[in-house]
Design a protein around this motif. Sequence first.
Motif, PDB file in Angstrom:
ATOM      1  N   ASN A  42       0.806  -1.220   0.000  1.00  0.00           N
ATOM      2  CA  ASN A  42       0.000   0.000   0.000  1.00  0.00           C
ATOM      3  C   ASN A  42       0.839   1.270   0.000  1.00  0.00           C
ATOM      4  N   THR A  43       2.144   1.163   0.219  1.00  0.00           N
ATOM      5  CA  THR A  43       2.973   2.369   0.076  1.00  0.00           C
ATOM      6  C   THR A  43       2.968   2.878  -1.361  1.00  0.00           C
ATOM      7  N   LYS A  44       2.620   2.018  -2.311  1.00  0.00           N
ATOM      8  CA  LYS A  44       2.547   2.430  -3.711  1.00  0.00           C
ATOM      9  C   LYS A  44       1.308   3.274  -3.996  1.00  0.00           C
ATOM     10  N   ARG A  45       0.329   3.206  -3.115  1.00  0.00           N
ATOM     11  CA  ARG A  45      -0.961   3.855  -3.369  1.00  0.00           C
ATOM     12  C   ARG A  45      -0.908   5.299  -2.860  1.00  0.00           C
ATOM     13  N   ILE A  46      -0.152   6.112  -3.573  1.00  0.00           N
ATOM     14  CA  ILE A  46       0.110   7.483  -3.142  1.00  0.00           C
ATOM     15  C   ILE A  46      -0.982   8.417  -3.653  1.00  0.00           C
ATOM     16  N   HIS A  47      -1.576   9.138  -2.725  1.00  0.00           N
ATOM     17  CA  HIS A  47      -2.613  10.117  -3.070  1.00  0.00           C
ATOM     18  C   HIS A  47      -2.008  11.508  -3.241  1.00  0.00           C
ATOM     19  N   ALA A  48      -1.122  11.873  -2.335  1.00  0.00           N
ATOM     20  CA  ALA A  48      -0.499  13.198  -2.372  1.00  0.00           C
ATOM     21  C   ALA A  48       0.844  13.118  -1.673  1.00  0.00           C
ATOM     22  N   VAL A  49       1.684  14.123  -1.936  1.00  0.00           N
ATOM     23  CA  VAL A  49       3.011  14.209  -1.319  1.00  0.00           C
ATOM     24  C   VAL A  49       3.199  15.641  -0.831  1.00  0.00           C
ATOM     25  N   ILE A  50       3.808  15.786   0.329  1.00  0.00           N
ATOM     26  CA  ILE A  50       4.188  17.109   0.825  1.00  0.00           C
ATOM     27  C   ILE A  50       5.704  17.121   0.948  1.00  0.00           C
ATOM     28  N   VAL A  51       6.325  18.123   0.339  1.00  0.00           N
ATOM     29  CA  VAL A  51       7.782  18.219   0.288  1.00  0.00           C
ATOM     30  C   VAL A  51       8.193  19.559   0.880  1.00  0.00           C
ATOM     31  N   GLY A  52       8.834  19.523   2.027  1.00  0.00           N
ATOM     32  CA  GLY A  52       9.240  20.772   2.659  1.00  0.00           C
ATOM     33  C   GLY A  52       8.077  21.719   2.870  1.00  0.00           C
ATOM     34  N   GLY A  53       6.896  21.166   3.138  1.00  0.00           N
ATOM     35  CA  GLY A  53       5.715  21.976   3.387  1.00  0.00           C
ATOM     36  C   GLY A  53       4.897  22.300   2.163  1.00  0.00           C
ATOM     37  N   LYS A  54       5.381  21.969   0.966  1.00  0.00           N
ATOM     38  CA  LYS A  54       4.678  22.261  -0.271  1.00  0.00           C
ATOM     39  C   LYS A  54       3.892  21.037  -0.726  1.00  0.00           C
ATOM     40  N   LEU A  55       2.634  21.244  -1.030  1.00  0.00           N
ATOM     41  CA  LEU A  55       1.740  20.150  -1.382  1.00  0.00           C
ATOM     42  C   LEU A  55       1.792  19.822  -2.867  1.00  0.00           C
ATOM     43  N   ILE A  56       1.950  18.535  -3.174  1.00  0.00           N
ATOM     44  CA  ILE A  56       1.700  18.002  -4.511  1.00  0.00           C
ATOM     45  C   ILE A  56       0.415  17.195  -4.375  1.00  0.00           C
ATOM     46  N   ASN A  57      -0.706  17.780  -4.762  1.00  0.00           N
ATOM     47  CA  ASN A  57      -1.975  17.082  -4.588  1.00  0.00           C
ATOM     48  C   ASN A  57      -2.155  16.044  -5.693  1.00  0.00           C
ATOM     49  N   ALA A  58      -3.274  15.333  -5.636  1.00  0.00           N
ATOM     50  CA  ALA A  58      -3.467  14.216  -6.569  1.00  0.00           C
ATOM     51  C   ALA A  58      -3.443  14.686  -8.017  1.00  0.00           C
ATOM     52  N   GLY A  59      -4.092  15.824  -8.297  1.00  0.00           N
ATOM     53  CA  GLY A  59      -4.103  16.329  -9.661  1.00  0.00           C
ATOM     54  C   GLY A  59      -2.734  16.776 -10.128  1.00  0.00           C
TER      55      GLY A  59
END
Length: 509
Positions: free
Chosen positions: A458-475
């Motif tokens: 389930n680690t492959k099932r990524i919905h979003a990532v936050i990098v240094g406080g910046k959001l990479i949302n699903a879209g």
Amino acid sequence: MAAGLSRRRVIGAGIGIGAGIAVGTMGGAAAHTTGSGPAVAITGTTVIDATGARPLRDVTVLVRGGRIATIGTAREVRVPADADVVDGRGKFVVPGFIDSHVHGSGQEEIDPPLFLVNGVTTVRDMNGHARLYEWRDRVAAGTLFGPRSVVASGIVDGDPSLLAGLGSPYVEVANAREARAAVRQAVADGADFIKVYARLTPDAYHAIAHECRKLGVTFVGHTPDAIPLAEASAAGQRSFEHIYTSWFDTSSQEKEIRRRLAKIRVGGGEYNSWFNQTHPLEVLAARTFDPARARQVFGRLAADGSHQVPTLTQHRVFDLPESVAVHDDRLRYLPAATRNGWQAQLEQLYLAGRSAKDVAEHRELFRARLHWISAAHRAGVPVLAGTDTGTAYVYPGFSLHDELENLVEAGFSPMQALQAATSAPARFLGLPDVGTVRRNAIADLAVLDADPLADIRNTKRIHAVIVGGKLINAGQREHLLSAIETAANTGTLPARLAGCACTPALAAA
């Protein structure tokens, strides 16, 4: 520092992500530093902090200024009106992942964003190319979109080196004087740590260890042929990559193995010859694993704080090439030259001429590698998840999740596998504010659609990532993947940088 690799201050977490995310260089460094942009709130979620504690359920994680401002219930956490909100119901927040053994390609439109869309927010790069030092510094400055990194020296090997003429950055050292000079030069050139290799003499190896202690720099790498694993650990080598000669120490036939190992003669660049001559010794070591000797050796490593990076993903490709998916969907994110090169390696160097005996022997070896790393882990040796990207069919970002599956197959619990890619490497790299989910930690996070403790896949099932406080949302994540695929198919990317020759196929390519 004793356990940390970086000789620098902790690397900044700032990554620039604009409204329309682009692959590659980011403009306007000042606008992309940690702390800029709106707050981010993940509401109603489950937090797995990778400490081994029980998950926190139905909580809100509030990120502000690049760090986790607070974690609490909806009553305890006020979400700012202008915050970017992620609906975390049914989702799981884990620390950003750390891949502890990569070889950067030098193609900045491919590797850096591929790591991030897979939730890999930190890498330990074992390729000592100047371009990768530049990447490291640009990411820290907020002008390159990618994971933070710590980067190796060029490989320090004996004379003649197995790497001669193969394209990897390396330096040959024939004696202690040359070895000390190589360490000093690597540090001056910007290396975060020193990487050692197979053909070093004892005098040169121990001179490297002494010079690294003097300069406060960690050294890691392969286990040299002439240095037993326990001796290398006692000398200060703090991570051992792959499972090749490392397991000679745990064999009941170690004396015979070392007698034969000392007779090996290879010329410069003859990596395949070395590999072919050591292969029978690997088989012997695997078949003569001695639990009592192993407990003694692993106890030494655990006491020294020495880490093992098994790179089972790389071993699986070489040991079990018939299992490789040649039409893997992930290939579309890589340039045609890479795809074609990998297929040629697989067909001409991994599969061609492979007898039934070879197949059976390599299957036996892979099972033995799983058993060996499991025994090391149970004995208290800290294990770091690393993939060896640069090897055929080992994918930037994606394959870190494959490595977690391999660790679970070896007997790790899902939590232990997760820790091998989060909290354990964060400690090792001297990055106390990453690798976990807690108040004031740097906000490097992955938001998953399913529970990794129930199934590590389930680690492959990524919905979003936050990098240094910046959001990479699903879209935005889907947009990034599309942009990477487009970049891979432009035909204008620079040639891949040569990596470490960690398999015979790579050496021959």
